[in-house]
Design an enzyme around this catalytic site. Sequence first.
Site, PDB file in Angstrom:
ATOM      1  N   LYS A  36      20.803-118.457 -27.518  1.00 41.28           N
ATOM      2  CA  LYS A  36      20.661-118.076 -26.093  1.00 41.28           C
ATOM      3  C   LYS A  36      20.941-116.597 -25.928  1.00 41.28           C
ATOM      4  O   LYS A  36      20.181-115.868 -25.288  1.00 41.28           O
ATOM      5  CB  LYS A  36      21.643-118.863 -25.248  1.00 41.28           C
ATOM      6  CG  LYS A  36      21.895-118.294 -23.852  1.00 41.28           C
ATOM      7  CD  LYS A  36      22.878-119.077 -23.029  1.00 41.28           C
ATOM      8  CE  LYS A  36      24.295-118.643 -23.176  1.00 41.28           C
ATOM      9  NZ  LYS A  36      24.690-117.455 -22.415  1.00 41.28           N
ATOM     10  N   ASN A  37      22.032-116.115 -26.560  1.00 36.51           N
ATOM     11  CA  ASN A  37      22.477-114.742 -26.335  1.00 36.51           C
ATOM     12  C   ASN A  37      21.663-113.708 -27.082  1.00 36.51           C
ATOM     13  O   ASN A  37      21.941-112.513 -26.985  1.00 36.51           O
ATOM     14  CB  ASN A  37      23.968-114.612 -26.654  1.00 36.51           C
ATOM     15  CG  ASN A  37      24.801-115.379 -25.650  1.00 36.51           C
ATOM     16  OD1 ASN A  37      24.287-115.768 -24.586  1.00 36.51           O
ATOM     17  ND2 ASN A  37      26.038-115.632 -25.972  1.00 36.51           N
ATOM     18  N   ARG A  88      23.993-113.372 -14.746  1.00 41.26           N
ATOM     19  CA  ARG A  88      24.347-111.963 -14.839  1.00 41.26           C
ATOM     20  C   ARG A  88      23.673-111.298 -16.045  1.00 41.26           C
ATOM     21  O   ARG A  88      23.525-110.093 -16.097  1.00 41.26           O
ATOM     22  CB  ARG A  88      25.843-111.784 -14.870  1.00 41.26           C
ATOM     23  CG  ARG A  88      26.559-112.600 -15.914  1.00 41.26           C
ATOM     24  CD  ARG A  88      28.015-112.275 -15.898  1.00 41.26           C
ATOM     25  NE  ARG A  88      28.212-110.846 -15.861  1.00 41.26           N
ATOM     26  CZ  ARG A  88      27.989-110.021 -16.874  1.00 41.26           C
ATOM     27  NH1 ARG A  88      27.540-110.508 -18.002  1.00 41.26           N
ATOM     28  NH2 ARG A  88      28.205-108.729 -16.758  1.00 41.26           N
ATOM     29  N   CYS A 146      32.073-113.854 -12.860  1.00 40.65           N
ATOM     30  CA  CYS A 146      31.839-115.291 -13.061  1.00 40.65           C
ATOM     31  C   CYS A 146      33.206-115.923 -13.321  1.00 40.65           C
ATOM     32  O   CYS A 146      34.237-115.270 -13.246  1.00 40.65           O
ATOM     33  CB  CYS A 146      30.878-115.520 -14.217  1.00 40.65           C
ATOM     34  SG  CYS A 146      31.632-115.167 -15.792  1.00 40.65           S
ATOM     35  N   ARG A 197      33.392-109.265 -15.496  1.00 41.56           N
ATOM     36  CA  ARG A 197      32.123-108.955 -16.164  1.00 41.56           C
ATOM     37  C   ARG A 197      31.568-107.610 -15.655  1.00 41.56           C
ATOM     38  O   ARG A 197      30.448-107.509 -15.183  1.00 41.56           O
ATOM     39  CB  ARG A 197      31.114-110.077 -15.935  1.00 41.56           C
ATOM     40  CG  ARG A 197      31.620-111.474 -16.199  1.00 41.56           C
ATOM     41  CD  ARG A 197      32.058-111.732 -17.622  1.00 41.56           C
ATOM     42  NE  ARG A 197      30.990-111.645 -18.584  1.00 41.56           N
ATOM     43  CZ  ARG A 197      30.197-112.672 -18.929  1.00 41.56           C
ATOM     44  NH1 ARG A 197      30.341-113.816 -18.331  1.00 41.56           N
ATOM     45  NH2 ARG A 197      29.246-112.514 -19.834  1.00 41.56           N
ATOM     46  N   ASP A 213      30.524-101.094 -16.235  1.00 43.24           N
ATOM     47  CA  ASP A 213      30.777 -99.649 -16.237  1.00 43.24           C
ATOM     48  C   ASP A 213      30.347 -98.988 -17.542  1.00 43.24           C
ATOM     49  O   ASP A 213      29.800 -97.876 -17.544  1.00 43.24           O
ATOM     50  CB  ASP A 213      32.249 -99.375 -15.944  1.00 43.24           C
ATOM     51  CG  ASP A 213      33.173-100.132 -16.891  1.00 43.24           C
ATOM     52  OD1 ASP A 213      34.006 -99.502 -17.549  1.00 43.24           O
ATOM     53  OD2 ASP A 213      33.011-101.362 -17.014  1.00 43.24           O
ATOM     54  N   ASP A 222      33.447-117.207 -27.621  1.00 43.13           N
ATOM     55  CA  ASP A 222      32.628-118.345 -27.179  1.00 43.13           C
ATOM     56  C   ASP A 222      32.955-119.627 -27.936  1.00 43.13           C
ATOM     57  O   ASP A 222      32.432-120.680 -27.583  1.00 43.13           O
ATOM     58  CB  ASP A 222      31.132-118.022 -27.335  1.00 43.13           C
ATOM     59  CG  ASP A 222      30.699-116.910 -26.397  1.00 43.13           C
ATOM     60  OD1 ASP A 222      29.606-116.353 -26.611  1.00 43.13           O
ATOM     61  OD2 ASP A 222      31.460-116.582 -25.469  1.00 43.13           O
ATOM     62  N   ARG A 227      22.976-124.584 -19.137  1.00 38.15           N
ATOM     63  CA  ARG A 227      22.617-123.164 -19.213  1.00 38.15           C
ATOM     64  C   ARG A 227      22.441-122.725 -20.658  1.00 38.15           C
ATOM     65  O   ARG A 227      21.659-121.832 -20.957  1.00 38.15           O
ATOM     66  CB  ARG A 227      23.707-122.293 -18.578  1.00 38.15           C
ATOM     67  CG  ARG A 227      23.805-122.369 -17.074  1.00 38.15           C
ATOM     68  CD  ARG A 227      24.764-121.335 -16.567  1.00 38.15           C
ATOM     69  NE  ARG A 227      24.435-120.036 -17.151  1.00 38.15           N
ATOM     70  CZ  ARG A 227      25.322-119.052 -17.306  1.00 38.15           C
ATOM     71  NH1 ARG A 227      26.569-119.221 -16.910  1.00 38.15           N
ATOM     72  NH2 ARG A 227      24.968-117.897 -17.819  1.00 38.15           N
TER      73      ARG A 227
HETATM   74  C1  EPZ Z   1      27.928-111.453 -24.131  1.00 38.65           C
HETATM   75  O1  EPZ Z   1      28.420-111.173 -22.829  1.00 38.65           O
HETATM   76  C2  EPZ Z   1      27.606-112.943 -24.162  1.00 38.65           C
HETATM   77  N1  EPZ Z   1      26.607-113.252 -23.139  1.00 38.65           N
HETATM   78  C3  EPZ Z   1      28.875-113.750 -23.880  1.00 38.65           C
HETATM   79  O2  EPZ Z   1      28.535-115.133 -24.027  1.00 38.65           O
HETATM   80  C4  EPZ Z   1      29.921-113.397 -24.947  1.00 38.65           C
HETATM   81  O3  EPZ Z   1      31.113-114.092 -24.667  1.00 38.65           O
HETATM   82  C5  EPZ Z   1      30.177-111.883 -24.918  1.00 38.65           C
HETATM   83  O4  EPZ Z   1      28.926-111.176 -25.132  1.00 38.65           O
HETATM   84  C6  EPZ Z   1      31.152-111.453 -26.001  1.00 38.65           C
HETATM   85  O5  EPZ Z   1      30.661-111.829 -27.257  1.00 38.65           O
HETATM   86  C7  EPZ Z   1      25.305-112.943 -23.376  1.00 38.65           C
HETATM   87  O6  EPZ Z   1      24.952-112.378 -24.398  1.00 38.65           O
HETATM   88  C8  EPZ Z   1      24.330-113.357 -22.316  1.00 38.65           C
HETATM   89  P1  EPZ Z   1      30.603-107.857 -23.351  1.00 38.65           P
HETATM   90  P2  EPZ Z   1      28.616-109.626 -22.349  1.00 38.65           P
HETATM   91  O7  EPZ Z   1      29.818-106.819 -22.651  1.00 38.65           O
HETATM   92  O8  EPZ Z   1      27.513-108.798 -22.912  1.00 38.65           O
HETATM   93  C9  EPZ Z   1      34.090-106.177 -20.556  1.00 38.65           C
HETATM   94  C10 EPZ Z   1      28.399-117.395 -23.450  1.00 38.65           C
HETATM   95  O9  EPZ Z   1      29.235-118.291 -23.302  1.00 38.65           O
HETATM   96  N2  EPZ Z   1      33.118-105.160 -20.166  1.00 38.65           N
HETATM   97  O10 EPZ Z   1      30.814-107.750 -24.825  1.00 38.65           O
HETATM   98  O11 EPZ Z   1      28.810-109.623 -20.892  1.00 38.65           O
HETATM   99  C11 EPZ Z   1      33.703-107.569 -20.067  1.00 38.65           C
HETATM  100  O12 EPZ Z   1      34.152-107.759 -18.735  1.00 38.65           O
HETATM  101  C12 EPZ Z   1      28.652-116.007 -22.893  1.00 38.65           C
HETATM  102  O13 EPZ Z   1      27.303-117.540 -24.064  1.00 38.65           O
HETATM  103  C13 EPZ Z   1      33.522-104.130 -19.312  1.00 38.65           C
HETATM  104  O14 EPZ Z   1      34.661-104.077 -18.862  1.00 38.65           O
HETATM  105  O15 EPZ Z   1      29.981-109.295 -23.086  1.00 38.65           O
HETATM  106  C14 EPZ Z   1      34.390-108.472 -21.038  1.00 38.65           C
HETATM  107  O16 EPZ Z   1      35.735-108.648 -20.646  1.00 38.65           O
HETATM  108  C15 EPZ Z   1      29.992-115.903 -22.180  1.00 38.65           C
HETATM  109  N3  EPZ Z   1      32.606-103.191 -18.951  1.00 38.65           N
HETATM  110  C16 EPZ Z   1      34.326-107.697 -22.353  1.00 38.65           C
HETATM  111  O17 EPZ Z   1      34.092-106.319 -21.982  1.00 38.65           O
HETATM  112  C17 EPZ Z   1      31.305-103.227 -19.408  1.00 38.65           C
HETATM  113  O18 EPZ Z   1      30.517-102.334 -19.054  1.00 38.65           O
HETATM  114  C18 EPZ Z   1      33.211-108.153 -23.278  1.00 38.65           C
HETATM  115  O19 EPZ Z   1      32.005-108.002 -22.581  1.00 38.65           O
HETATM  116  C19 EPZ Z   1      30.923-104.284 -20.270  1.00 38.65           C
HETATM  117  C20 EPZ Z   1      31.841-105.232 -20.637  1.00 38.65           C
END
Ligand code: EPZ
Length: 428
Positions: free
Chosen positions: A24-25, A94, A118, A123, A126, A309, A401
């Site tokens: 999915k990701n 998102r 969420c 999420r 920045d 995850d 999902r």
């Molecule tokens: C991806 O989310 C995955 N989703 C998530 O899977 C997965 O848990 C995550 O990567 C970490 O591996 C998809 O690919 C659709 P991040 P993403 O940007 O890209 C913070 C599932 O269950 N952050 O690595 O959103 C953020 O809030 C889902 O399949 C900022 O603060 O993850 C989080 O705490 C859940 N600012 C952390 O970093 C930013 O600009 C990791 O986020 C970006 C992220």
Amino acid sequence: MAEEIIIVQGNGMLRGEVAVSGAKNSALKLMAAALLGQGESVIHNVPYISDIEIMGEVLHCLGAHIVRDGHALVVDTSAVTRCETPYELVSKMRASIAVLGPLVGRFGTARVAMPGGCQIGARKIDMHLVGLEALGVHFDVDHGFLEATTPHGLHGASVMLEFPSVGATENLLMAAVAAEGTTLVENAAREPEIVDLANMLVAMGARVEGAGTSTIEVEGVPLSSLHPCEHTTVGDRIEAGTFLAGGALMGGPVTVRGIDPSFLRMALMKLQAMGCDVQTGDGWITVARTGALLPTDIQTLPHPGFPTDLQAQFMLLAARAEGSSVITENVFENRFMFAAELGRMGADITIEGHHALVRGVKGLQGAPVSATDLRAGAAIVLAGISAEGETRVHHIEHIDRGYEDYVGKLVSLGADVRRAPADVPVSC
Ligand code: EPZ
């Protein structure tokens, strides 16, 4: 339509082989990347899950035409002219923010609804914005929408990410491929899905090196050099890890096929530490357990660290281990809601900030519970299979999902699991 739930009878059975679907990701981002090439791209091994449907609607809003042919998606971006994504869709998923990078790469402009938070956290985006600003993108916020423009064009830059954000790395890659000059992304995410995206971008004519490491170099090419391609999505390592955790819980053996074992090295190490036998081969992994489940401490971290995850699935294993485990969630700020649902089934879990102290118990009892996010939902169904009595899982839209035919795959492994309307009488 009456709410649909999943009803589980605790028969403790989970044994056999299951083929995992495409990730999915990864597939969601591969669909977005198709925007960079004008014409028909074909993406294989795309799972039948609701998030893919939503991403299809997002691309349709932009003018793309999507046709599903079994597990393949034909994405025709010839008629893409609009650059605006509607709030209604972004609020549902998102991950649709992943169109920001390719829209800016292809058109130099984009108007995308700001994604909300969420269940598992704020999420924020920045890092996406700071990184894209370094490439020459200017952002204004207009009534909940991000207005992206490139007044002086898109140019290469050196970007150091504050945290190896998966989404930020992906958006940066998809913009940088069409920027003038070279982009260096340092402290980049190293997830296998990043490598999959980079491989598709290269197949489209982009020049990307170092994907899978912390430093990725992109040499921008003229937009006219980017063309549609045919690409196969990698197997879903989180779906695979979910079924393997089920095998560890019930004893198995459970074999998952269609997955590269190297994607799950840390999770497999933890399964061995918890007393499981792990065998791997070309595209398959088998997990079995004959002795007791042993406690182990887990820290979720960006890849190649333990995947957040799989945190809920391994919290379930720890809840049935002979001893106590400490699970630390370092990636998301609110990803312990599963603990409360498992507690309703008799688990003994104490949450202190980012730490969960899980004291193993001898058994769990079936109960009415809810899926709090898609991974917790998948895990609570596994809990029901191992529990005594009947478990009714509500809010299973979370599971749909990200898991294609989760119930059907569990039934093929011997579980007594079915979907039913919520008002079906409780079995005595
Ligand atoms: C991806 O989310 C995955 N989703 C998530 O899977 C997965 O848990 C995550 O990567 C970490 O591996 C998809 O690919 C659709 P991040 P993403 O940007 O890209 C913070 C599932 O269950 N952050 O690595 O959103 C953020 O809030 C889902 O399949 C900022 O603060 O993850 C989080 O705490 C859940 N600012 C952390 O970093 C930013 O600009 C990791 O986020 C970006 C992220």
